[in-house]
Design an enzyme around this catalytic site. Sequence first.
Site, PDB file in Angstrom:
ATOM      1  N   LEU A 143      -2.475  -7.866   1.225  1.00 55.30           N
ATOM      2  CA  LEU A 143      -1.610  -8.205   0.089  1.00 55.30           C
ATOM      3  C   LEU A 143      -0.342  -7.366   0.134  1.00 55.30           C
ATOM      4  CD1 LEU A 143      -4.289  -8.293  -2.751  1.00 55.30           C
ATOM      5  CD2 LEU A 143      -3.105 -10.276  -1.775  1.00 55.30           C
TER       6      LEU A 143
ATOM      7  N   ASP B 144       0.819  -1.226   0.000  1.00 51.05           N
ATOM      8  CA  ASP B 144       0.000   0.000   0.000  1.00 51.05           C
ATOM      9  C   ASP B 144       0.847   1.268   0.000  1.00 51.05           C
ATOM     10  OD1 ASP B 144      -2.396  -1.227   0.062  1.00 51.05           O
ATOM     11  OD2 ASP B 144      -2.870  -0.787   2.152  1.00 51.05           O
TER      12      ASP B 144
ATOM     13  N   CYS C  75     -15.884  -0.804   7.287  1.00 56.98           N
ATOM     14  CA  CYS C  75     -17.131  -1.580   7.214  1.00 56.98           C
ATOM     15  C   CYS C  75     -16.758  -2.921   6.605  1.00 56.98           C
ATOM     16  CB  CYS C  75     -18.119  -0.843   6.315  1.00 56.98           C
ATOM     17  SG  CYS C  75     -19.642  -1.750   5.965  1.00 56.98           S
TER      18      CYS C  75
END
Length: 364
Positions: A179, A144, A251
């Site tokens: 990931l 990320d 969420c």
Amino acid sequence: MPAPDLPAIDYAALARSIKQWARELGFADTGISGVDLARDEQHLQQWLADGHHGEMDYMARHGAKRSRPQELEPGTQRVISVRMDYAPPDIGSAWSVIGNGELGYISRYTLGRDYHKLMRGRLQKLAERIRGEIGEFGHRAYVDSAPVLEKALARNAGLGWIGKHTVLIHRRAGSYFFLGELYTDLPLPVDVPATEHCGSCRRCIDICPTQAIVAPYRLDARRCISYLTIELKGNIPEELRKPMGNRIFGCDDCQLVCPWNKFAQQTEEPDFAPRHQLDGARLTELFGWSEDEFLRRTEGMAIRRTGYEGWLRNIAVALGNAPRSEPVLAALRARADHPSAVVREHVAWALQQHEASTVTGDER
Ligand code: SF4
């Protein structure tokens, strides 16, 4: 990335070793893909053109680097994708928290230690193992941390398919995983891309509280509660506040309802265990935290990303949706003059919900 100057290498054997080393480092699965993401680039361009990324301008920045790995890191020939499971043992209890308006629901991926550093460190170790075997080679690790189409790369590497909710799913591992990627100039053999198994199911589309999945495989982030509670700065659109319920950071509904998650793997990583009982804390208690407490209790956690103002804003919405009680009203009133205009606006909205429920006799 330096140009490779490598002796004759058995790349098939090296790929097998890489997967074995990755397992030893705690990665649950590893796959290798090439760098062609032309179809996904089109999908991304359309998503951006539709404005579905909202205020996430970083998604539109960087030109084609996101969909062309060799433009992000020149010399890249392959991407090694890895998976790390984060599901706590009792993930099924998530529904009981979502169903209890006095508690705050925090997405299950963020209850433990921030995964970015942990995974990146292990990817670096994997690169060191490879270097130890074959000598210097070009590589870069990402979690990320750069414009990377990680789900598309992981799908091409056989780690799962992208579901209608746009999250990656694996038939034997569900979707509760992180990931990471190691870009490399090594011409390793590639794996077979995963095939799709959503079929006629549309549970994720139907359950989404804000109807953010506007079509299969198409997410309007501007409606997504993860975006609203984490990415969005400023005011949350009023029409989306009620459907947010008690979700104060992220969420999980679309994943909780997915039938493939009955195969989800529990995390083996002790660092991902929930901290400070944040998997079911009372809203009034969380709303009472000072900024110092917020920073202390969320140290090393991804939850810090929302910032203290965002934290109070999100909890104010949840308190507006909570059952009316004296502690709830007192907690809101105590923040009615908060220095942040954003917090004040959401507190005023929340108090209005309770006034409206008294007038209509709605006991919630
Ligand atoms: S809930 Fe159904 S449609 Fe959605 S991702 Fe899972 S299998 Fe696919």
